[in-house]
Structure formats: C-alpha cells, structure tokens
Design a protein around this motif. Structure first.
Motif, PDB file in Angstrom:
ATOM      1  N   THR A  68       5.547  -0.903   9.587  1.00 26.70           N
ATOM      2  CA  THR A  68       4.526  -1.466   8.705  1.00 26.70           C
ATOM      3  C   THR A  68       3.211  -0.711   8.799  1.00 26.70           C
ATOM      4  OG1 THR A  68       5.552  -3.642   8.888  1.00 26.70           O
ATOM      5  CG2 THR A  68       3.269  -3.577   8.136  1.00 26.70           C
ATOM      6  N   GLY A  69       2.785  -0.417  10.016  1.00 26.26           N
ATOM      7  CA  GLY A  69       1.499   0.241  10.198  1.00 26.26           C
ATOM      8  C   GLY A  69       1.514   1.706   9.814  1.00 26.26           C
ATOM      9  N   PHE A  70       2.274   2.495  10.565  1.00 24.64           N
ATOM     10  CA  PHE A  70       2.255   3.947  10.360  1.00 24.64           C
ATOM     11  C   PHE A  70       2.799   4.338   8.992  1.00 24.64           C
ATOM     12  CE2 PHE A  70       4.026   8.209  10.647  1.00 24.64           C
ATOM     13  CZ  PHE A  70       2.920   8.919  11.077  1.00 24.64           C
ATOM     14  N   PHE A  71       4.050   3.941   8.693  1.00 27.37           N
ATOM     15  CA  PHE A  71       4.644   4.360   7.424  1.00 27.37           C
ATOM     16  C   PHE A  71       4.031   3.637   6.237  1.00 27.37           C
ATOM     17  CE2 PHE A  71       8.074   5.875  10.244  1.00 27.37           C
ATOM     18  CZ  PHE A  71       8.031   7.199   9.863  1.00 27.37           C
ATOM     19  N   GLY A  72       3.528   2.422   6.453  1.00 29.94           N
ATOM     20  CA  GLY A  72       2.821   1.728   5.381  1.00 29.94           C
ATOM     21  C   GLY A  72       1.549   2.443   4.979  1.00 29.94           C
ATOM     22  N   ALA A  73       0.855   3.027   5.948  1.00 32.84           N
ATOM     23  CA  ALA A  73      -0.374   3.765   5.653  1.00 32.84           C
ATOM     24  C   ALA A  73      -0.094   5.204   5.228  1.00 32.84           C
ATOM     25  CB  ALA A  73      -1.294   3.767   6.877  1.00 32.84           C
ATOM     26  N   LEU A  74       0.971   5.777   5.749  1.00 29.82           N
ATOM     27  CA  LEU A  74       1.311   7.158   5.388  1.00 29.82           C
ATOM     28  C   LEU A  74       1.740   7.245   3.927  1.00 29.82           C
ATOM     29  CD1 LEU A  74       1.877  10.139   6.252  1.00 29.82           C
ATOM     30  CD2 LEU A  74       4.214   9.386   6.748  1.00 29.82           C
ATOM     31  N   THR A  75       2.664   6.389   3.552  1.00 24.98           N
ATOM     32  CA  THR A  75       3.134   6.383   2.170  1.00 24.98           C
ATOM     33  C   THR A  75       2.214   5.479   1.360  1.00 24.98           C
ATOM     34  OG1 THR A  75       4.648   4.554   2.592  1.00 24.98           O
ATOM     35  CG2 THR A  75       5.518   6.775   2.871  1.00 24.98           C
ATOM     36  N   THR A  76       2.144   5.726   0.078  1.00 24.71           N
ATOM     37  CA  THR A  76       1.158   4.977  -0.690  1.00 24.71           C
ATOM     38  C   THR A  76       1.565   4.825  -2.148  1.00 24.71           C
ATOM     39  OG1 THR A  76      -1.100   5.008  -1.493  1.00 24.71           O
ATOM     40  CG2 THR A  76      -0.197   7.115  -0.831  1.00 24.71           C
ATOM     41  N   PHE A  77       1.847   3.612  -2.533  1.00 20.82           N
ATOM     42  CA  PHE A  77       2.184   3.348  -3.928  1.00 20.82           C
ATOM     43  C   PHE A  77       0.941   3.401  -4.805  1.00 20.82           C
ATOM     44  CE2 PHE A  77       3.091   0.703  -7.618  1.00 20.82           C
ATOM     45  CZ  PHE A  77       4.262   1.300  -8.061  1.00 20.82           C
ATOM     46  N   SER A  78      -0.182   2.957  -4.280  1.00 20.51           N
ATOM     47  CA  SER A  78      -1.405   2.948  -5.086  1.00 20.51           C
ATOM     48  C   SER A  78      -1.834   4.366  -5.457  1.00 20.51           C
ATOM     49  CB  SER A  78      -2.532   2.221  -4.353  1.00 20.51           C
ATOM     50  OG  SER A  78      -2.773   2.810  -3.094  1.00 20.51           O
ATOM     51  N   SER A  79      -1.735   5.311  -4.532  1.00 18.09           N
ATOM     52  CA  SER A  79      -2.067   6.701  -4.860  1.00 18.09           C
ATOM     53  C   SER A  79      -1.070   7.270  -5.857  1.00 18.09           C
ATOM     54  CB  SER A  79      -2.080   7.574  -3.605  1.00 18.09           C
ATOM     55  OG  SER A  79      -3.176   7.233  -2.797  1.00 18.09           O
ATOM     56  N   PHE A  80       0.189   6.930  -5.696  1.00 23.63           N
ATOM     57  CA  PHE A  80       1.221   7.363  -6.639  1.00 23.63           C
ATOM     58  C   PHE A  80       0.880   6.883  -8.049  1.00 23.63           C
ATOM     59  CE2 PHE A  80       4.978   5.456  -8.774  1.00 23.63           C
ATOM     60  CZ  PHE A  80       5.565   6.608  -9.250  1.00 23.63           C
ATOM     61  N   ALA A  81       0.527   5.619  -8.174  1.00 21.65           N
ATOM     62  CA  ALA A  81       0.202   5.056  -9.489  1.00 21.65           C
ATOM     63  C   ALA A  81      -1.049   5.718 -10.079  1.00 21.65           C
ATOM     64  CB  ALA A  81       0.013   3.547  -9.381  1.00 21.65           C
ATOM     65  N   LEU A  82      -2.090   5.855  -9.265  1.00 20.25           N
ATOM     66  CA  LEU A  82      -3.331   6.460  -9.745  1.00 20.25           C
ATOM     67  C   LEU A  82      -3.124   7.921 -10.137  1.00 20.25           C
ATOM     68  CD1 LEU A  82      -6.373   6.224 -10.265  1.00 20.25           C
ATOM     69  CD2 LEU A  82      -6.726   6.861  -7.870  1.00 20.25           C
ATOM     70  N   ASP A  83      -2.404   8.670  -9.317  1.00 22.28           N
ATOM     71  CA  ASP A  83      -2.139  10.074  -9.636  1.00 22.28           C
ATOM     72  C   ASP A  83      -1.368  10.212 -10.943  1.00 22.28           C
ATOM     73  OD1 ASP A  83      -3.428  11.067  -7.385  1.00 22.28           O
ATOM     74  OD2 ASP A  83      -1.594  11.101  -6.174  1.00 22.28           O
ATOM     75  N   THR A  84      -0.420   9.320 -11.170  1.00 23.12           N
ATOM     76  CA  THR A  84       0.356   9.353 -12.413  1.00 23.12           C
ATOM     77  C   THR A  84      -0.551   9.101 -13.616  1.00 23.12           C
ATOM     78  OG1 THR A  84       2.317   8.550 -11.228  1.00 23.12           O
ATOM     79  CG2 THR A  84       2.331   8.361 -13.633  1.00 23.12           C
ATOM     80  N   ILE A  85      -1.401   8.093 -13.522  1.00 26.70           N
ATOM     81  CA  ILE A  85      -2.331   7.776 -14.613  1.00 26.70           C
ATOM     82  C   ILE A  85      -3.276   8.955 -14.861  1.00 26.70           C
ATOM     83  CG2 ILE A  85      -4.272   6.277 -15.283  1.00 26.70           C
ATOM     84  CD1 ILE A  85      -1.465   5.001 -15.510  1.00 26.70           C
ATOM     85  N   GLN A  86      -3.762   9.574 -13.796  1.00 31.03           N
ATOM     86  CA  GLN A  86      -4.680  10.705 -13.958  1.00 31.03           C
ATOM     87  C   GLN A  86      -3.996  11.899 -14.627  1.00 31.03           C
ATOM     88  OE1 GLN A  86      -6.154  11.134  -9.941  1.00 31.03           O
ATOM     89  NE2 GLN A  86      -7.933   9.837 -10.369  1.00 31.03           N
ATOM     90  N   LEU A  87      -2.733  12.123 -14.319  1.00 27.28           N
ATOM     91  CA  LEU A  87      -1.998  13.194 -14.996  1.00 27.28           C
ATOM     92  C   LEU A  87      -1.876  12.896 -16.491  1.00 27.28           C
ATOM     93  CD1 LEU A  87       0.796  13.911 -12.354  1.00 27.28           C
ATOM     94  CD2 LEU A  87      -0.907  15.554 -13.160  1.00 27.28           C
TER      95      LEU A  87
END
Length: 127
Positions: A68-87
């Motif tokens: 939960t801690g390490f991999f939850g912070a390492l991977t990121t759905f919010s960045s994935f979503a934002l990066d997609t919208i920005q593209l």
C-alpha cells in the motif's frame, strides 16, 4: 501504527517516482517516467507482494507498507489520467491513445507476468 508504516513506505515510493521523473523527462509531452513506474509497479506488486512476501508469511505490516505504501506511492493513476488529458489538450491525439493503450494493456500484461514468473514448489518455495 499502520498509518506510520504506510507513510514511511509511501515516502520512499513517492521519492523514487520523483527521481525517475527527473531521469526520464517527458519527450514531446509523452510521460515516459509515469509509464515506466506504472508498468514496473504492476509487475513488482504482483510478483513481490502478492507472492513472495505473502507466501513466506512475512510480517503483515511489512506487506502493508510495501504494498500500500511503497507501490501505492510509486505507481499513480492520477498522474496517468492527467498526462493523458494533457496529451489530448496538446493535440497529440496519437500519443494519447498510444499512452492509454500501453498503460492499460501493458499494466495488465506486467501484472500477469508477475503472476506467471512465480512457480512455487511444494511447500510454497520458489523454483
């Protein structure tokens, strides 16, 4: 105590994600770093946390911290979503679809590979 464990591991995972973003900056707006940490995180979470740590009856708090801690912070759905919208907003429609496809299909594939490379012997040990 669980909050402290998750927080400490999240600090490590988040900082690793930030470091990877410094090593692999966006190329023409394409988020290489986010894609790398998400795919690697899918594989490692599936393999390490769900199999190796759990099958060896490691401490539940360690599993919570790493999963939960390490991999939850390492991977990121919010960045994935934002990066997609920005593209999309930048007019890079092809790049956005490639990013979506590689992220979703690749994430599932890497999680599957994490499951597939684990072949326990009888008694729960790895081959």
């Amino acid at each position: 105590m669980n909050y402290v464990i998750v927080g400490l591991f999240a600090f490590l995972g988040g900082n690793l994600r930030y470091g990877v973003s410094l090593l692999f900056p966006k190329v023409n707006g394409f988020p290489i770093a986010t894609l790398l940490v998400n795919l690697l995180g899918c594989f490692l979470f599936s393999w390490l946390v769900k199999h190796i740590m759990a099958d060896r009856d490691m401490n539940g708090r360690l599993i919570l911290g790493v999963g939960t801690g390490f991999f939850g912070a390492l991977t990121t759905f919010s960045s994935f979503a934002l990066d997609t919208i920005q593209l999309f907003q930048a007019g890079n429609i092809g790049g956005a679809f490639v990013y979506l496809l590689v992220s979703i299909v690749g994430g599932l594939l890497f999680a599957y590979l994490g499951e597939a490379v684990y072949h326990p012997k009888e008694g729960g040990e790895e081959v």
